[in-house]
Design an enzyme around this catalytic site. Structure first.
Site, PDB file in Angstrom:
ATOM      1  N   LYS A 202     -12.899  28.733 -55.091  1.00  0.00           N
ATOM      2  CA  LYS A 202     -12.140  29.284 -56.219  1.00  0.00           C
ATOM      3  C   LYS A 202     -13.020  29.417 -57.439  1.00  0.00           C
ATOM      4  CE  LYS A 202     -11.419  25.095 -58.270  1.00  0.00           C
ATOM      5  NZ  LYS A 202     -11.004  24.270 -59.294  1.00  0.00           N
TER       6      LYS A 202
ATOM      7  N   LYS B 224     -20.768  29.296 -50.691  1.00  0.00           N
ATOM      8  CA  LYS B 224     -19.490  29.007 -50.037  1.00  0.00           C
ATOM      9  C   LYS B 224     -18.345  29.794 -50.689  1.00  0.00           C
ATOM     10  CE  LYS B 224     -17.566  24.697 -49.267  1.00  0.00           C
ATOM     11  NZ  LYS B 224     -17.580  23.227 -49.138  1.00  0.00           N
TER      12      LYS B 224
ATOM     13  N   LYS C 177     -23.160  14.965 -56.487  1.00  0.00           N
ATOM     14  CA  LYS C 177     -22.134  15.087 -57.527  1.00  0.00           C
ATOM     15  C   LYS C 177     -22.443  14.251 -58.748  1.00  0.00           C
ATOM     16  CE  LYS C 177     -18.549  17.121 -55.055  1.00  0.00           C
ATOM     17  NZ  LYS C 177     -17.210  17.119 -54.511  1.00  0.00           N
TER      18      LYS C 177
END
Ligand code: TRP
Length: 324
Positions: free
Chosen positions: A195, A192, A112
């Site tokens: 959203k 994956k 990240k």
């Protein structure tokens, strides 16, 4: 009696990946004889600097879905992390039992920090997670494999605290048994289900209509073999459909595979879609029936319970540290 803690980040509308990856497991855990804390970890979401209105809406929706999901509230407490400031307080205390190098070695941090730039919230994220778990003295944590490393770190932090200041914390373990299913996008089964997927037809939202669910499953990407077999590497699309079916019906992958082996892909897709429709139906219904009053009552009662448990731990911690 064992105490269970788990957290979910509020990120957009709840989708089937959230439900079968975590929430469905929580429902099952809540049928056992344990004390459970299920938390919407909104402070963790801040590390991604979300849009204010999106985050606020997402917290409310996630809370409502958790309440509607069938989690047994007799032995489970559902609440929002930011409403219990002891999480952040304990996190500061625990940061003194964690090396910077350990944080820098976390896989998630490494991944990240490159995409968002590196602020210290991303680095100290696992300490807040340790605090979530330890604040209720949880001894069991249901998490996916991507969080195992953070749980390991939590154990180390707890052990260090205990060896310096006395046996305050239990050393938490990962829940054994089936971990949640890891759903992939119906349109891009190598990614994956999320959203943020570039193709919204790849994600099933909890409140999708029956027609929309059928449409999305019909247009799901498979392969040209016409053989229903679980092989995530070579047949990611078909394997994902098998995984969805097995998770909802609580069957083994092998048995699910067998059940469908004589079907055409088209028929198989519809069978899985219908299972999903039936699974979501009661959750959607309960979600729609929940009034603002119902929610406020549940939120207040549950937050009080979480508060009570956290206050007890904090008292012991402060006493152990000599800051009481
Ligand atoms: N880090 C977890 C995730 O991204 C969410 C989380 C925060 C959590 N605190 C937790 C999970 C404590 C389990 C226990 O999925």
């Amino acid at each position: 009696m064992k105490t269970v803690f788990s957290g979910i980040q509020p990120s957009g509308l709840v989708h089937l990946g959230n439900l079968l990856g975590a929430i469905n497991n929580w429902v099952k855990l809540s049928e056992e004889n344990s004390k459970n804390y299920f938390c919407i970890v909104d402070l963790h979401s801040l590390t991604g600097l979300p849009n204010k209105d999106d985050l606020n809406k997402s917290i409310g929706d996630t809370l409502k879905v958790l309440i509607a999901s069938g989690i047994n509230l007799d032995n489970s407490v559902i609440y929002t992390q930011s409403k219990l400031q002891e999480h952040a307080y304990l996190s500061w205390i625990l940061s003194n039992f964690c090396q910077v190098g350990e944080l820098q070695r976390m896989t998630q941090f490494k991944e990240k920090s490159s995409s968002f730039g590196t602020h210290s919230g991303l680095l100290t994220y696992p300490i807040l997670m340790a605090s979530d778990i330890l604040i209720h003295k949880a001894n069991e944590v249901p998490v996916g494999d991507d969080q195992t490393q953070h749980l390991e770190l939590t154990r180390n932090i707890a052990e260090r605290f205990n060896s310096n200041y006395g046996e305050i914390f239990p050393i938490p373990e990962k829940s054994i048994g089936k971990s949640g299913a890891r759903l992939m996008s119906l349109r891009h089964p190598e990614n994956k289900m999320s959203k943020s997927s570039d193709d919204i037809n790849g994600t099933i939202y909890f409140n999708d209509s029956k027609e929309s669910i059928l449409k999305k499953f019909k247009s799901s990407v498979t392969d040209s073999e016409n053989i229903i077999k679980y092989d995530p590497e070579l047949k990611p699309g078909i394997s994902n459909l098998i995984e969805i079916y097995a998770a909802i019906t609580d069957r083994e992958i092998k048995d699910s595979e067998k059940e469908f082996q004589n079907l055409q892909y088209g028929e198989f897709k519809i069978a899985v879609a219908e299972t999903v429709v039936d699974y979501l139906e009661p959750i959607k219904k309960k979600y729609e029936e929940l009034t603002t009053n119902d929610i406020e009552d549940i939120v207040e009662k549950n937050l009080n319970l979480a508060q009570e448990s956290a206050a007890k731990t904090i008292m012991e911690v402060e006493e152990a540290l000599g800051i009481n």
